[in-house]
Scaffold this motif. Structure first.
Motif, PDB file in Angstrom:
ATOM      1  N   MET A 140      -7.008 -45.012  -6.322  1.00  0.00           N
ATOM      2  CA  MET A 140      -7.322 -43.584  -6.242  1.00  0.00           C
ATOM      3  C   MET A 140      -8.227 -43.317  -5.047  1.00  0.00           C
ATOM      4  O   MET A 140      -8.045 -42.324  -4.330  1.00  0.00           O
ATOM      5  CB  MET A 140      -7.969 -43.095  -7.538  1.00  0.00           C
ATOM      6  N   SER A 141      -9.185 -44.189  -4.800  1.00  0.00           N
ATOM      7  CA  SER A 141     -10.072 -44.024  -3.641  1.00  0.00           C
ATOM      8  C   SER A 141      -9.276 -44.042  -2.340  1.00  0.00           C
ATOM      9  O   SER A 141      -9.522 -43.235  -1.439  1.00  0.00           O
ATOM     10  CB  SER A 141     -11.135 -45.124  -3.620  1.00  0.00           C
TER      11      SER A 141
ATOM     12  N   ILE B 242      -7.398 -40.757  -1.983  1.00  0.00           N
ATOM     13  CA  ILE B 242      -8.304 -39.668  -1.594  1.00  0.00           C
ATOM     14  C   ILE B 242      -8.602 -39.742  -0.104  1.00  0.00           C
ATOM     15  O   ILE B 242      -8.522 -38.730   0.609  1.00  0.00           O
ATOM     16  CB  ILE B 242      -9.602 -39.719  -2.428  1.00  0.00           C
TER      17      ILE B 242
ATOM     18  N   LEU C 144      -9.124 -38.472 -11.636  1.00  0.00           N
ATOM     19  CA  LEU C 144      -9.288 -37.862 -10.323  1.00  0.00           C
ATOM     20  C   LEU C 144     -10.051 -36.570 -10.534  1.00  0.00           C
ATOM     21  O   LEU C 144      -9.601 -35.679 -11.243  1.00  0.00           O
ATOM     22  CB  LEU C 144      -7.927 -37.562  -9.676  1.00  0.00           C
TER      23      LEU C 144
ATOM     24  N   GLY D 112      -4.616 -32.210  -4.194  1.00  0.00           N
ATOM     25  CA  GLY D 112      -4.526 -33.019  -5.406  1.00  0.00           C
ATOM     26  C   GLY D 112      -3.129 -33.576  -5.610  1.00  0.00           C
ATOM     27  O   GLY D 112      -2.960 -34.748  -5.983  1.00  0.00           O
TER      28      GLY D 112
ATOM     29  N   MET E 126      -2.618 -36.406  -3.239  1.00  0.00           N
ATOM     30  CA  MET E 126      -3.328 -37.601  -3.702  1.00  0.00           C
ATOM     31  C   MET E 126      -2.556 -38.299  -4.817  1.00  0.00           C
ATOM     32  O   MET E 126      -2.443 -39.530  -4.826  1.00  0.00           O
ATOM     33  CB  MET E 126      -4.724 -37.223  -4.213  1.00  0.00           C
TER      34      MET E 126
END
Length: 121
Positions: free
Chosen positions: A43-44, A47, A83, A108, A111
């Protein structure tokens, strides 16, 4: 979550009077994420791919839950995370009259698409 649920039930029970009855069936559980380092790393990356390094902040502890986390609790998903999308939300999530920067939804979505690609590899 168990403690929060118990405290919520106690608070709701305390407002009952002869005229006001609260019925609790216990079918209100919305589980928290069971975060994994792998999911957090993916997820990082997603982003920073979408927003650049300045768009990533340290993870926050949150009491929030989501129905999708039942997949982890039921053993269907091995890796989970959340998130949190910065979108200048006011006055808060699920509060009547809330406002947010709608263009953030596109970030979003990008991502989430990116994290799915990362997870598949």
């Amino acid at each position: 979550m168990d403690e929060l649920q118990q405290r919520a039930f106690e608070a709701m029970d305390s407002v009952q009077t002869d005229d006001i009855k609260v019925t609790l069936d216990g079918n209100d559980f919305s589980p928290a994420a069971i975060p994994s380092q792998k999911s957090i790393a993916n997820m990082s990356s997603a982003i920073t791919d979408v927003l650049g390094p300045a768009g990533l902040i340290d993870a926050l502890d949150t009491p929030g839950g989501d129905d999708f986390h039942f997949y982890a609790y039921d053993g269907i998903a091995d890796e989970t995370t959340m998130l949190g999308l910065g979108c200048n939300l006011n006055p808060g999530l699920h509060i009547p009259g809330m406002t947010f920067e709608r263009e953030s939804i596109l970030d979003g979505a990008r991502m989430m698409i990116d994290v799915v690609r990362l997870t598949r590899n």
